[in-house]
Write a protein that holds these residues in place. Structure first.
Motif, mmCIF file in Angstrom:
data_model
loop_
_atom_site.group_PDB
_atom_site.id
_atom_site.type_symbol
_atom_site.label_atom_id
_atom_site.label_comp_id
_atom_site.label_asym_id
_atom_site.label_seq_id
_atom_site.Cartn_x
_atom_site.Cartn_y
_atom_site.Cartn_z
ATOM 1 N N GLU A 50 8.796 37.145 34.314
ATOM 2 C CA GLU A 50 8.354 37.011 35.702
ATOM 3 C C GLU A 50 7.433 35.802 35.912
ATOM 4 O OE1 GLU A 50 9.591 38.912 38.097
ATOM 5 O OE2 GLU A 50 10.782 39.908 36.536
ATOM 6 N N VAL A 51 7.160 35.066 34.843
ATOM 7 C CA VAL A 51 6.289 33.892 34.942
ATOM 8 C C VAL A 51 7.068 32.739 35.562
ATOM 9 C CG1 VAL A 51 4.976 32.163 33.651
ATOM 10 C CG2 VAL A 51 4.839 34.581 33.004
ATOM 11 N N ARG A 52 6.621 32.272 36.711
ATOM 12 C CA ARG A 52 7.329 31.198 37.418
ATOM 13 C C ARG A 52 6.970 29.810 36.889
ATOM 14 N NH1 ARG A 52 7.001 33.060 43.814
ATOM 15 N NH2 ARG A 52 8.064 35.084 43.562
ATOM 16 N N ASN A 53 5.742 29.669 36.395
ATOM 17 C CA ASN A 53 5.272 28.359 35.940
ATOM 18 C C ASN A 53 4.765 28.504 34.511
ATOM 19 O OD1 ASN A 53 3.981 25.912 35.458
ATOM 20 N ND2 ASN A 53 3.208 25.741 37.558
ATOM 21 N N LEU A 54 5.669 28.338 33.545
ATOM 22 C CA LEU A 54 5.296 28.532 32.148
ATOM 23 C C LEU A 54 4.241 27.517 31.672
ATOM 24 C CD1 LEU A 54 5.772 30.211 29.597
ATOM 25 C CD2 LEU A 54 7.546 28.551 28.941
ATOM 26 N N PRO A 55 4.330 26.222 32.031
ATOM 27 C CA PRO A 55 3.282 25.298 31.600
ATOM 28 C C PRO A 55 1.885 25.734 32.058
ATOM 29 C CG PRO A 55 5.180 24.071 32.374
ATOM 30 C CD PRO A 55 5.441 25.505 32.701
ATOM 31 N N ALA A 56 1.777 26.208 33.298
ATOM 32 C CA ALA A 56 0.477 26.666 33.790
ATOM 33 C C ALA A 56 0.021 27.899 33.024
ATOM 34 C CB ALA A 56 0.565 26.968 35.284
ATOM 35 N N TRP A 57 0.956 28.808 32.734
ATOM 36 C CA TRP A 57 0.635 30.016 31.971
ATOM 37 C C TRP A 57 0.102 29.640 30.586
ATOM 38 C CZ3 TRP A 57 1.969 32.464 27.447
ATOM 39 C CH2 TRP A 57 1.730 33.835 27.355
ATOM 40 N N LEU A 58 0.767 28.697 29.939
ATOM 41 C CA LEU A 58 0.353 28.273 28.608
ATOM 42 C C LEU A 58 -1.000 27.563 28.642
ATOM 43 C CD1 LEU A 58 3.780 26.966 27.277
ATOM 44 C CD2 LEU A 58 2.500 28.925 26.381
ATOM 45 N N THR A 59 -1.233 26.743 29.658
ATOM 46 C CA THR A 59 -2.520 26.064 29.794
ATOM 47 C C THR A 59 -3.647 27.069 29.952
ATOM 48 O OG1 THR A 59 -1.474 24.112 30.774
ATOM 49 C CG2 THR A 59 -3.827 24.393 31.157
ATOM 50 N N THR A 60 -3.387 28.136 30.709
ATOM 51 C CA THR A 60 -4.378 29.190 30.877
ATOM 52 C C THR A 60 -4.684 29.868 29.543
ATOM 53 O OG1 THR A 60 -3.708 29.606 33.163
ATOM 54 C CG2 THR A 60 -4.858 31.384 32.034
ATOM 55 N N VAL A 61 -3.650 30.150 28.769
ATOM 56 C CA VAL A 61 -3.846 30.777 27.464
ATOM 57 C C VAL A 61 -4.669 29.874 26.554
ATOM 58 C CG1 VAL A 61 -2.681 31.565 25.368
ATOM 59 C CG2 VAL A 61 -1.763 32.191 27.604
ATOM 60 N N VAL A 62 -4.311 28.595 26.499
ATOM 61 C CA VAL A 62 -5.061 27.651 25.670
ATOM 62 C C VAL A 62 -6.510 27.574 26.136
ATOM 63 C CG1 VAL A 62 -5.317 25.195 25.104
ATOM 64 C CG2 VAL A 62 -3.082 26.284 24.929
ATOM 65 N N GLY A 63 -6.730 27.603 27.448
ATOM 66 C CA GLY A 63 -8.088 27.579 27.981
ATOM 67 C C GLY A 63 -8.908 28.763 27.496
ATOM 68 N N ARG A 64 -8.312 29.945 27.509
ATOM 69 C CA ARG A 64 -9.026 31.139 27.045
ATOM 70 C C ARG A 64 -9.334 31.062 25.550
ATOM 71 N NH1 ARG A 64 -5.282 34.401 30.622
ATOM 72 N NH2 ARG A 64 -6.532 34.994 32.433
ATOM 73 N N VAL A 65 -8.361 30.610 24.775
ATOM 74 C CA VAL A 65 -8.561 30.489 23.328
ATOM 75 C C VAL A 65 -9.683 29.485 23.032
ATOM 76 C CG1 VAL A 65 -7.498 29.750 21.153
ATOM 77 C CG2 VAL A 65 -6.189 31.138 22.775
ATOM 78 N N CYS A 66 -9.661 28.352 23.725
ATOM 79 C CA CYS A 66 -10.677 27.328 23.503
ATOM 80 C C CYS A 66 -12.066 27.813 23.926
ATOM 81 C CB CYS A 66 -10.318 26.050 24.262
ATOM 82 S SG CYS A 66 -8.911 25.155 23.582
#
Length: 294
Positions: A50-66
């Motif tokens: 259901e994720v429409r914007n995978l790059p944005a989703w991944l950037t959010t994940v990387v942001g949380r990890v960082c």
């Protein structure tokens, strides 16, 4: 092609961008790679149909990890009282490396990374994502656990601190003239010529790391003190080689086939205003200098 293979292909298409995001947030190449790999692990375990914007989703994940890594690091560094120099990205003068270009878009020099290192974790994440990668505050807010308005304030505070730093010379030709003058004066042991090329308020930050000389990491301020320090290491000057260090002209100490030191240099108005010197053998061991030894 399986669904997982398709997902992996889409992830690989975003890897360079995600690594660039993580490097700006962390200032560490290994930690940035770890953050990107963690994003892949989380992607594997998630239902993203259901994720429409995978790059944005991944950037959010990387942001949380960082953000988690920055918070953990902050407590460690306060205990260790380190004089820390971020990981440099080195390359050959006059050669455009597409991978480095992606990593260093917007000319993220060592001096900029040093300033980013002084920011509280949430401020750094908000600033990097919004100001460097145009992520909207509404998307950053859940990462830093703030409302969008408060997230905007985080980025604003960070921006004021970053903008307070001097704007460096961006012309590589003019940078090279200054760095070569510094190198020549160091080799000659010429104290007056060193003073002439150093800004009166120059800062030298030397990071020897855990594997370096005990107590040798230090922060030195002022042209007289920095010139004296340069003369102390004049025996190493003949082994200094010009290279790109985070997109600017810098120096790599190369007495053999591997780097002894990497020096990032900030030039402004024809003088050196900041020197960031990494002499940590553990981190230097992972730096590829084959373009200087081949």
């Amino acid at each position: 092609m399986s669904d997982l293979d398709q997902l992996a292909e889409r992830f690989e298409a975003e890897r360079a961008q995600l690594r660039a995001v993580a490097y700006r947030m962390l200032g560490s190449l290994n930690e940035a790679e770890d953050a990107v790999q963690e994003a892949w692990f989380r992607l594997e375990r998630s239902d993203v149909t259901e994720v429409r914007n995978l790059p944005a989703w991944l950037t959010t994940v990387v942001g949380r990890v960082c953000l988690d890594q920055l918070r953990a690091r902050k407590s460690r560094r306060e205990d260790a009282l380190e004089c820390h120099v971020p990981d440099p990205v080195v390359g050959e003068l006059g050669v455009v490396d597409p991978e480095q270009q992606a990593l260093l878009a917007d000319s993220v020099g060592l001096a900029m990374l040093v300033v980013l290192d002084t920011l509280p974790p949430a401020e750094r994440v908000a600033f990097v994502l919004h100001d460097m990668f145009a992520v909207p505050f509404e998307s950053i807010a859940p990462i830093v656990d703030r409302e969008p308005a408060a997230t905007r304030q985080l980025a604003s505070r960070a921006r004021r601190k970053v903008q307070g730093a001097a704007v460096p010379e961006t012309d590589l030709g003019r940078q090279r003239v200054v760095v070569e003058a510094f190198m020549a004066a160091s080799r000659a042991g010429d104290f007056e010529s060193l003073l002439a090329v150093l800004d009166p308020d120059v800062v030298l930050r030397a990071d020897t790391g855990a594997g370096g000389l005990a107590g040798a990491s230090r922060l030195i301020r002022g042209a007289q003190a920095v010139a004296s320090q340069a003369l102390m290491f004049s025996a190493m000057a003949p082994y200094s080689r010009l290279a790109l260090v985070n997109g600017a002209v810098g120096l790599i100490g190369l007495p053999a086939d591997k780097a002894y030191s990497v020096m990032g240099v900030t030039v402004r108005d024809g003088r050196i205003t900041e020197i960031n010197l990494l002499v940590d053998p553990d981190r230097l061991a992972g730096i590829d200098v084959s373009f200087l030894t081949g």
